[in-house]
Design a protein around this motif. Structure first.
Motif, mmCIF file in Angstrom:
data_model
loop_
_atom_site.group_PDB
_atom_site.id
_atom_site.type_symbol
_atom_site.label_atom_id
_atom_site.label_comp_id
_atom_site.label_asym_id
_atom_site.label_seq_id
_atom_site.Cartn_x
_atom_site.Cartn_y
_atom_site.Cartn_z
ATOM 1 N N VAL A 131 0.869 -1.172 0.000
ATOM 2 C CA VAL A 131 0.000 0.000 0.000
ATOM 3 C C VAL A 131 0.903 1.218 0.000
ATOM 4 C CG1 VAL A 131 -1.776 1.252 1.285
ATOM 5 C CG2 VAL A 131 -1.804 -1.241 1.243
ATOM 6 N N ASP A 132 0.617 2.157 -0.896
ATOM 7 C CA ASP A 132 1.417 3.364 -1.010
ATOM 8 C C ASP A 132 1.505 4.073 0.339
ATOM 9 O OD1 ASP A 132 2.977 5.200 -2.324
ATOM 10 O OD2 ASP A 132 1.279 6.378 -3.068
ATOM 11 N N TYR A 137 4.650 -5.340 3.233
ATOM 12 C CA TYR A 137 4.032 -6.090 2.142
ATOM 13 C C TYR A 137 3.138 -7.155 2.756
ATOM 14 C CZ TYR A 137 7.948 -9.467 2.654
ATOM 15 O OH TYR A 137 8.868 -10.355 3.124
ATOM 16 N N HIS A 138 2.109 -7.548 2.007
ATOM 17 C CA HIS A 138 1.054 -8.408 2.524
ATOM 18 C C HIS A 138 0.687 -9.484 1.511
ATOM 19 C CE1 HIS A 138 0.138 -4.988 5.287
ATOM 20 N NE2 HIS A 138 0.462 -4.279 4.231
ATOM 21 N N ARG A 148 -8.205 -0.583 1.097
ATOM 22 C CA ARG A 148 -7.054 0.212 0.656
ATOM 23 C C ARG A 148 -6.655 -0.178 -0.768
ATOM 24 N NH1 ARG A 148 -6.107 -0.668 6.217
ATOM 25 N NH2 ARG A 148 -5.642 1.257 7.323
ATOM 26 N N ASP A 149 -6.157 0.804 -1.507
ATOM 27 C CA ASP A 149 -5.651 0.545 -2.855
ATOM 28 C C ASP A 149 -4.303 -0.145 -2.741
ATOM 29 O OD1 ASP A 149 -7.806 1.757 -4.121
ATOM 30 O OD2 ASP A 149 -6.877 3.741 -4.048
ATOM 31 N N THR A 150 -4.154 -1.269 -3.408
ATOM 32 C CA THR A 150 -2.920 -2.050 -3.313
ATOM 33 C C THR A 150 -2.158 -2.021 -4.620
ATOM 34 O OG1 THR A 150 -4.080 -4.075 -3.936
ATOM 35 C CG2 THR A 150 -3.891 -3.604 -1.573
ATOM 36 N N ILE A 151 -0.875 -2.296 -4.504
ATOM 37 C CA ILE A 151 0.017 -2.352 -5.662
ATOM 38 C C ILE A 151 0.672 -3.730 -5.643
ATOM 39 C CG2 ILE A 151 2.034 -1.335 -6.777
ATOM 40 C CD1 ILE A 151 1.405 1.221 -5.059
ATOM 41 N N GLU A 157 11.152 -8.244 -5.213
ATOM 42 C CA GLU A 157 11.199 -6.817 -5.525
ATOM 43 C C GLU A 157 10.752 -5.985 -4.328
ATOM 44 O OE1 GLU A 157 9.463 -3.625 -8.795
ATOM 45 O OE2 GLU A 157 8.755 -5.689 -8.840
ATOM 46 N N ALA A 158 9.716 -6.459 -3.636
ATOM 47 C CA ALA A 158 9.223 -5.734 -2.458
ATOM 48 C C ALA A 158 10.314 -5.635 -1.396
ATOM 49 C CB ALA A 158 7.983 -6.421 -1.901
#
Length: 183
Positions: A131-132, A137-138, A148-151, A157-158
């Motif tokens: 999440v920005d 990380y989840h 929530r908006d997720t990426i 990479e995370a």
């Protein structure tokens, strides 16, 4: 100053209209001259303002009473030394178990990952979500994510970007466990 420029521009516009109506080029030339004068006034005003802004900065730099450095032979007094608190970057603290995890803005906290799990997940290309503006990380089923908006990102990479695992959904343990079951 701007009022004078505005008057000159309006006069130039009026003379241009007069030149077009009467077909007299003299009025057009006078209009151009007034426009040039207005432009020069604007340039003069700009330079004058820059000089005014630069003058106080130069005076402050030349004033020895406001210097931060002590004179030769003097030492800095403790009250003169500015104290700065630096936060270490991700991964500089060593054991995550030794340091308490601050939880700000509803941040779920960091998972205390088993080193064996970290070794397994760092080699995988499993997708996790972030999440920005949050450092965790989840897995996609994490209850903290809700609306929530997720990426989406690969877990490797995370981790490279400095994200750490969520304490609620424990992505390292879950992903490593699923990988071990398959193997």
């Amino acid at each position: 100053m701007l009022f004078i420029v505005l008057v000159l521009v309006l006069a130039a516009l009026g003379l241009l209209v007069a030149a077009l109506i009467t077909a007299n080029s003299l009025w057009a030339w006078i209009s151009i001259g007034l426009s040039v004068v207005a432009g020069l006034l604007l340039l003069f005003d700009l330079l004058r303002r820059r000089k005014k802004r630069a003058a106080p900065a130069e005076e402050a730099a030349e004033d020895p009473a406001e210097e931060d450095e002590p004179a030769e032979g003097e030492e800095k007094k403790p009250e003169d030394v500015e104290q700065t608190v630096l936060m270490p970057a991700a991964g500089e603290l060593g054991d995550a178990e030794d340091t308490p995890e601050p939880q700000q803005n509803g941040d779920p906290g960091e998972e205390k990952s088993d080193p064996a799990d970290v070794a397994v997940v760092s080699e995988l290309e499993v997708e996790v979500v972030v999440v920005d503006e949050y450092p965790r990380y989840h897995v996609t089923s994490c209850e903290w994510l809700e609306t929530r908006d997720t990426i989406p990102l690969g877990i490797g990479e995370a981790r490279q970007l400095g994200f750490t695992p969520c304490a609620l959904c424990t992505p390292d343990a879950e992903i490593a466990g699923k990988h071990r079951e398959k193997a």
